[in-house]
Design a protein around this motif. Sequence first.
Motif, PDB file in Angstrom:
ATOM      1  N   PRO A  50      48.525  17.023  50.497  1.00 33.49           N
ATOM      2  CA  PRO A  50      48.510  15.795  51.302  1.00 33.49           C
ATOM      3  C   PRO A  50      47.516  14.780  50.732  1.00 33.49           C
ATOM      4  N   ASP A  51      47.773  13.512  50.974  1.00 35.61           N
ATOM      5  CA  ASP A  51      46.863  12.472  50.494  1.00 35.61           C
ATOM      6  C   ASP A  51      46.196  11.709  51.628  1.00 35.61           C
ATOM      7  N   THR A  52      46.392  12.174  52.884  1.00 35.83           N
ATOM      8  CA  THR A  52      45.755  11.535  54.029  1.00 35.83           C
ATOM      9  C   THR A  52      45.148  12.596  54.936  1.00 35.83           C
ATOM     10  N   ALA A  53      44.217  12.166  55.774  1.00 35.59           N
ATOM     11  CA  ALA A  53      43.596  13.090  56.722  1.00 35.59           C
ATOM     12  C   ALA A  53      44.637  13.650  57.689  1.00 35.59           C
ATOM     13  N   LEU A  54      45.538  12.797  58.168  1.00 32.84           N
ATOM     14  CA  LEU A  54      46.566  13.254  59.092  1.00 32.84           C
ATOM     15  C   LEU A  54      47.501  14.242  58.404  1.00 32.84           C
ATOM     16  N   TYR A 142      42.012  10.102  68.531  1.00 34.17           N
ATOM     17  CA  TYR A 142      40.973  10.557  67.614  1.00 34.17           C
ATOM     18  C   TYR A 142      40.998   9.722  66.338  1.00 34.17           C
ATOM     19  N   ARG A 143      39.848   9.674  65.677  1.00 30.37           N
ATOM     20  CA  ARG A 143      39.758   9.090  64.338  1.00 30.37           C
ATOM     21  C   ARG A 143      39.629  10.241  63.339  1.00 30.37           C
ATOM     22  N   LEU A 144      40.527  10.297  62.359  1.00 37.37           N
ATOM     23  CA  LEU A 144      40.540  11.365  61.366  1.00 37.37           C
ATOM     24  C   LEU A 144      40.046  10.833  60.036  1.00 37.37           C
ATOM     25  N   GLN A 145      39.204  11.634  59.351  1.00 34.70           N
ATOM     26  CA  GLN A 145      38.632  11.196  58.081  1.00 34.70           C
ATOM     27  C   GLN A 145      38.360  12.400  57.182  1.00 34.70           C
ATOM     28  N   LEU A 146      38.706  12.283  55.900  1.00 31.86           N
ATOM     29  CA  LEU A 146      38.354  13.292  54.916  1.00 31.86           C
ATOM     30  C   LEU A 146      36.944  13.034  54.416  1.00 31.86           C
ATOM     31  N   SER A 147      36.149  14.119  54.292  1.00 30.18           N
ATOM     32  CA  SER A 147      34.716  13.952  53.997  1.00 30.18           C
ATOM     33  C   SER A 147      34.244  14.854  52.859  1.00 30.18           C
ATOM     34  N   GLY A 148      35.023  14.934  51.784  1.00 34.71           N
ATOM     35  CA  GLY A 148      34.573  15.643  50.602  1.00 34.71           C
ATOM     36  C   GLY A 148      35.015  17.095  50.558  1.00 34.71           C
ATOM     37  N   GLU A 149      34.606  17.757  49.491  1.00 39.23           N
ATOM     38  CA  GLU A 149      35.014  19.132  49.248  1.00 39.23           C
ATOM     39  C   GLU A 149      33.800  20.051  49.217  1.00 39.23           C
ATOM     40  N   GLU A 150      34.012  21.315  49.621  1.00 42.72           N
ATOM     41  CA  GLU A 150      32.969  22.336  49.591  1.00 42.72           C
ATOM     42  C   GLU A 150      33.610  23.667  49.235  1.00 42.72           C
ATOM     43  N   ARG A 151      32.768  24.654  48.932  1.00 48.30           N
ATOM     44  CA  ARG A 151      33.253  25.997  48.641  1.00 48.30           C
ATOM     45  C   ARG A 151      32.789  26.942  49.741  1.00 48.30           C
ATOM     46  N   ALA A 153      33.687  30.961  51.565  1.00 48.22           N
ATOM     47  CA  ALA A 153      34.382  32.249  51.443  1.00 48.22           C
ATOM     48  C   ALA A 153      35.017  32.400  50.059  1.00 48.22           C
ATOM     49  N   ASN A 154      34.307  31.862  49.054  1.00 43.80           N
ATOM     50  CA  ASN A 154      34.747  31.942  47.661  1.00 43.80           C
ATOM     51  C   ASN A 154      36.054  31.206  47.415  1.00 43.80           C
ATOM     52  N   ARG A 155      36.294  30.150  48.232  1.00 40.18           N
ATOM     53  CA  ARG A 155      37.513  29.353  48.079  1.00 40.18           C
ATOM     54  C   ARG A 155      37.145  27.876  48.196  1.00 40.18           C
ATOM     55  N   ASN A 156      37.945  27.025  47.576  1.00 42.24           N
ATOM     56  CA  ASN A 156      37.731  25.584  47.637  1.00 42.24           C
ATOM     57  C   ASN A 156      38.303  25.032  48.938  1.00 42.24           C
ATOM     58  N   THR A 157      37.547  24.151  49.587  1.00 47.39           N
ATOM     59  CA  THR A 157      37.990  23.553  50.847  1.00 47.39           C
ATOM     60  C   THR A 157      37.809  22.050  50.814  1.00 47.39           C
ATOM     61  N   ILE A 158      38.554  21.380  51.694  1.00 45.91           N
ATOM     62  CA  ILE A 158      38.374  19.959  51.946  1.00 45.91           C
ATOM     63  C   ILE A 158      37.978  19.800  53.403  1.00 45.91           C
ATOM     64  N   ARG A 159      36.996  18.961  53.670  1.00 45.96           N
ATOM     65  CA  ARG A 159      36.499  18.797  55.038  1.00 45.96           C
ATOM     66  C   ARG A 159      37.245  17.683  55.753  1.00 45.96           C
ATOM     67  N   LEU A 160      37.658  17.974  56.984  1.00 48.51           N
ATOM     68  CA  LEU A 160      38.374  17.024  57.828  1.00 48.51           C
ATOM     69  C   LEU A 160      37.554  16.794  59.089  1.00 48.51           C
ATOM     70  N   ASP A 161      37.097  15.552  59.294  1.00 49.63           N
ATOM     71  CA  ASP A 161      36.341  15.188  60.495  1.00 49.63           C
ATOM     72  C   ASP A 161      37.276  14.537  61.497  1.00 49.63           C
ATOM     73  N   PHE A 174      36.764  20.457  60.476  1.00 51.40           N
ATOM     74  CA  PHE A 174      37.534  21.538  59.872  1.00 51.40           C
ATOM     75  C   PHE A 174      37.287  21.546  58.366  1.00 51.40           C
ATOM     76  N   TRP A 175      37.109  22.752  57.828  1.00 47.20           N
ATOM     77  CA  TRP A 175      37.077  22.943  56.387  1.00 47.20           C
ATOM     78  C   TRP A 175      38.360  23.686  56.029  1.00 47.20           C
ATOM     79  N   LEU A 176      39.294  23.000  55.346  1.00 43.40           N
ATOM     80  CA  LEU A 176      40.634  23.532  55.098  1.00 43.40           C
ATOM     81  C   LEU A 176      40.740  24.036  53.668  1.00 43.40           C
ATOM     82  N   ASP A 177      41.251  25.244  53.531  1.00 41.46           N
ATOM     83  CA  ASP A 177      41.500  25.827  52.221  1.00 41.46           C
ATOM     84  C   ASP A 177      42.487  24.942  51.463  1.00 41.46           C
ATOM     85  N   THR A 178      42.091  24.451  50.288  1.00 39.93           N
ATOM     86  CA  THR A 178      42.961  23.517  49.575  1.00 39.93           C
ATOM     87  C   THR A 178      44.226  24.187  49.049  1.00 39.93           C
TER      88      THR A 178
END
Length: 332
Positions: A50-54, A142-151, A153-161, A174-178
Amino acid sequence: MRQGRPTRRLGGMLAAALLTLSSGVVAQPGADPDQEERFDCRSLAERGPPDTALGWLERSLWANHCYEFQARAVRIGGDGVRSLALSHDVVEGVEREVARFLDGPAVVFERRGRIGRLSWAEGDAPAPASPAGIAEHLEGLYRLQLSGEERLANRNTIRLDIEPLDGMRYGHRFWLDTATGLPLKQILLDEQGRVVETFQITELRQPQLHQGEIGVDRRRARPQDPWHPAWLPAGFIPQPVETRSARHDDDIGHRVYSDGLATLSLFVEPVEGPDQLIPGMHRLGVSHAAVRHRELGGRTRQVVVMGELPPGVLLRVADSVEWQVGDEGGMP
């Protein structure tokens, strides 16, 4: 709060509420597998990132249904820190989800069901499957926004506020497994922005996309209750879920309302016997319960509104419950 049976009754109501909903999956026995609508999980593999927070939110909601996995997790809330073992699989188009607490009291939650719908069927109006319906319904709430990436549980995630646009509901992180869209970490924030609960998967074991279809619950007509809440926060709509439970008596009415992320359960029952709750606000874990004794339908009834929502919102809903004129009988 009174001790003993009243406390257990409140805990039983919370358990009934928890068992009713699970990421849009609800236990709906009796569906005809030859007639039901289905979602093909294999279609998720054909979709690009996906390319958007929604878009990430909707991807995560579908992933919750379609990925089979086992995991270990930790939950941190007002009642302390507890570890869990989680599993999710799909058998013949029906999901099975099990959560087992590994410390403290031995508690196991098991839920089976199909993909739920966002709302009751109203004539020819659409009743979309919950993941697609939720993503569309959240606009303006709600207002949805992507807020960067983190690692994690040994997996890459993207943060969703996810920030509420009013003071009627809580915020989410939410930190979503990419790779899959599965949520690996979730934080619940109250109306002051304070952390209420943290849930984090510490080990996700080889998640596999289900290579088949999952049934979508049939369209269900709204039940005719003699009571209803005259006020709900903006965006909260009745949920088409089965609320009868062996955990409480037949004379307890139970309905569920949600805006797609936040959920409240409303119970109405006659006031009789010794195991009633003291009117006011009670807390049970990260949930609150507003209790009122109201004159409804020609007798005194106990109204309980539970959920992970600001206490003032729950009290206002409880105070707004009305009995339909002409319906002076008991509970259906």
